[in-house]
Design an enzyme around this catalytic site. Structure first.
Site, PDB file in Angstrom:
ATOM      1  N   VAL A   7      -2.372  -7.960  -4.384  1.00 40.29           N
ATOM      2  CA  VAL A   7      -1.969  -8.955  -3.391  1.00 40.29           C
ATOM      3  C   VAL A   7      -3.041 -10.038  -3.309  1.00 40.29           C
ATOM      4  O   VAL A   7      -4.220  -9.749  -3.109  1.00 40.29           O
ATOM      5  CB  VAL A   7      -1.753  -8.309  -2.017  1.00 40.29           C
ATOM      6  CG1 VAL A   7      -1.436  -9.372  -0.965  1.00 40.29           C
ATOM      7  CG2 VAL A   7      -0.632  -7.284  -2.083  1.00 40.29           C
ATOM      8  N   GLY A  63      -0.448   4.412   0.424  1.00 45.77           N
ATOM      9  CA  GLY A  63      -1.213   5.512   0.996  1.00 45.77           C
ATOM     10  C   GLY A  63      -0.322   6.351   1.896  1.00 45.77           C
ATOM     11  O   GLY A  63       0.911   6.322   1.794  1.00 45.77           O
ATOM     12  N   PHE A  64      -0.923   7.101   2.805  1.00 46.18           N
ATOM     13  CA  PHE A  64      -0.145   7.981   3.666  1.00 46.18           C
ATOM     14  C   PHE A  64       0.883   7.208   4.483  1.00 46.18           C
ATOM     15  O   PHE A  64       2.039   7.617   4.601  1.00 46.18           O
ATOM     16  CB  PHE A  64      -1.076   8.765   4.604  1.00 46.18           C
ATOM     17  CG  PHE A  64      -1.833   9.850   3.922  1.00 46.18           C
ATOM     18  CD1 PHE A  64      -1.205  11.024   3.521  1.00 46.18           C
ATOM     19  CD2 PHE A  64      -3.191   9.724   3.664  1.00 46.18           C
ATOM     20  CE1 PHE A  64      -1.897  12.042   2.885  1.00 46.18           C
ATOM     21  CE2 PHE A  64      -3.898  10.734   3.031  1.00 46.18           C
ATOM     22  CZ  PHE A  64      -3.249  11.884   2.641  1.00 46.18           C
ATOM     23  N   GLU A  91     -18.311  17.964   3.172  1.00 48.67           N
ATOM     24  CA  GLU A  91     -17.512  18.725   2.205  1.00 48.67           C
ATOM     25  C   GLU A  91     -18.033  18.550   0.787  1.00 48.67           C
ATOM     26  O   GLU A  91     -18.089  19.516   0.008  1.00 48.67           O
ATOM     27  CB  GLU A  91     -16.047  18.311   2.317  1.00 48.67           C
ATOM     28  CG  GLU A  91     -15.427  18.749   3.634  1.00 48.67           C
ATOM     29  CD  GLU A  91     -14.029  18.208   3.882  1.00 48.67           C
ATOM     30  OE1 GLU A  91     -13.375  18.680   4.827  1.00 48.67           O
ATOM     31  OE2 GLU A  91     -13.595  17.296   3.134  1.00 48.67           O
ATOM     32  N   ASP A 149      -4.989   3.208   8.465  1.00 48.74           N
ATOM     33  CA  ASP A 149      -6.398   2.884   8.668  1.00 48.74           C
ATOM     34  C   ASP A 149      -6.632   1.421   8.998  1.00 48.74           C
ATOM     35  O   ASP A 149      -7.617   1.083   9.667  1.00 48.74           O
ATOM     36  CB  ASP A 149      -7.206   3.239   7.407  1.00 48.74           C
ATOM     37  CG  ASP A 149      -7.317   4.735   7.189  1.00 48.74           C
ATOM     38  OD1 ASP A 149      -6.892   5.494   8.085  1.00 48.74           O
ATOM     39  OD2 ASP A 149      -7.819   5.148   6.127  1.00 48.74           O
ATOM     40  N   GLY A 159       0.810  -1.215   0.000  1.00 49.46           N
ATOM     41  CA  GLY A 159       0.000   0.000   0.000  1.00 49.46           C
ATOM     42  C   GLY A 159       0.837   1.256   0.000  1.00 49.46           C
ATOM     43  O   GLY A 159       1.755   1.399   0.802  1.00 49.46           O
TER      44      GLY A 159
END
Length: 439
Positions: free
Chosen positions: A96, A30-31, A186, A316, A28
């Site tokens: 994966v 991501g962040f 938002e 997460d 991954g």
């Protein structure tokens, strides 16, 4: 001479072994995964970073891609570009299939990767709570491609409305957002600004008083994790902008044409945007006993998966119980980045046989923007709303963007939108009809 040759060969073998670096596989980009790969020292470990995309996407601004305020390239960063100066990081595009923690191997659709240490940072995906109809017909917004698909649908609605029969117009002109968290709030605010400031200029012959935006929240208030003041203010902002906010509204079903609520209310719509929940992307091979609420992987204080010394979980997907966070840390970018920093330091500690440092997190605050000069911010010591909150939100999000170039592009787009109440990014991009190689 033969003795010298054998001696030289032996020295070469010893040098190769000395140069061998432990191998970390990160799942991954991501962040958490991206930050970890960037922060690990290149002379300490070899890293293989596996992701299904060749770019990192800044998810907090996906809603602005979906509402044609930003282009996808503004919030996307090619992984190979990010790691041009880190030759120890090897990017691989793959899905994966399974993790084998016994043989210490990751099985993918392109190859198998052996590891000394494994980091699972696969993040989350949309949670439809088992409703197959909603999964089939609703629009999620967890990736760049999903945001583009949603942008296409929103813009095509108005093209369709130009030639639609009267009985079809209600469903076309109703847009329903489910989920009153930051994403839903938002997105609803951005859609309201699109309706007020932009669409009447593009379609001067269309009556946009018929365009109705609904925000449905199952709980008693929007932004349920924020302060009471922020909850009240955010709902007030949305209603002033023309959004119909329905709280305690539980969606029971959606067939692509109508949203059915548990209390019997029905909303005709062709566009349902699902922002109501997330669930962890847990790879196959992780013991089910280690998976807890929200489909997250339970870890110890060092982000190691419980019972697996060489497997870590970050961001997460990770669930760590602490005194301050007895139900796990919030699934936010700040948490993922902080865990990546701590884990990078711990990999150095592992290599140098030093004690590991437990992860601690102090919540810096929570924020959400509703529209132009409208935002809410909760800091540990104060809560405030309005123009200052909006400027704070913009500044902190710009700081999280990776490259200076992208920061500048986003800032310019925001500045132009502020002064002109317009954007120039309303492109409808259809997928190619030609078959791509490998499909």
């Amino acid at each position: 001479m033969l003795r010298n040759f054998r001696y030289s060969k032996l020295i070469s073998i010893f040098k190769q072994r000395a140069m061998h670096k432990p191998h970390i596989v990160i799942l991954g980009a991501g962040f958490a995964g991206l930050q970890l790969a960037r922060r690990i020292k290149k002379d300490e470990f070899d890293i293989t970073l596996i992701d299904q995309y060749n770019f990192h996407q800044f998810q907090p601004l996906l809603y602005q891609v979906a509402t044609a305020r930003l282009e996808p390239s503004s919030i996307s960063f090619p992984l190979r570009k990010v790691f041009q100066k880190k030759p120890n990081v090897h990017v691989r595009l793959a899905q994966v299939k399974e993790i084998d923690t016994v043989s210490k191997k990751v099985l993918t659709d392109v190859a198998d990767f052996n590891y000394d240490h494994l980091v699972i940072a696969t993040g989350c995906t949309t949670n439809y709570f088992g409703n197959k109809n909603i999964e089939q017909f609703a629009f999620p917004m967890k990736s760049t491609s999903e945001a583009i698909a949603l942008r296409n649908r929103i813009l095509l609605n108005f093209e369709d409305a130009l030639s639609a029969a009267e009985e079809e117009l209600t469903a076309i002109m109703n847009i329903v957002v489910v989920g009153g968290g930051p994403t839903g709030v938002e997105l609803s605010g951005s859609l309201a600004e699109l309706k007020t400031n932009i669409l009447p200029k593009d379609y001067p012959d269309m009556d946009f008083s018929r365009l109705t935006i609904y925000l449905l929240e199952a709980g008693p208030a929007t932004l349920g994790v924020m302060s009471k003041a922020s909850q009240i203010k955010s709902q007030k902002y949305l209603e002033e902008m023309g959004v119909n906010v329905w709280t305690n509204a539980h969606v029971e079903n959606y067939d692509g044409k109508a949203v059915i609520l548990k209390d019997g209310r029905i909303i005709q719509t062709n566009t349902l945007i699902w922002a109501a929940g997330i669930t962890g992307n847990v790879p196959q091979g992780i013991d089910k006993e280690k998976i807890v609420r929200g489909n997250r992987i339970k870890t110890d204080m060092f982000n190691r998966v419980e019972g697996l010394e060489t497997v870590f979980a970050l961001g997460d997907i990770a669930y760590m119980e602490t005194n301050d966070f007895p139900k796990g840390h919030p699934q936010l970018a700040n948490v993922a980045i902080a865990q990546a920093k701590n884990t990078a330091a711990n990999f150095s500690n592992l290599l140098n046989r030093k004690p590991l440092k437990a992860f601690t997190y102090k919540n810096p605050g929570t924020m959400a923007t509703v529209g132009k000069r409208k935002a809410v911010v909760d800091l540990p010591f104060i809560s405030f709303q309005g123009r200052l909150a909006w400027l704070t939100w913009m500044f902190l999000h710009l700081m999280l963007i990776l490259s200076v170039k992208n920061k500048l592009i986003i800032f310019i787009n925001w500045a132009m939108s502020y002064f002109t109440n317009d954007t120039t990014l309303r492109l409808i991009l259809f997928p190619s009809k030609n078959k791509q190689k490998g499909n």
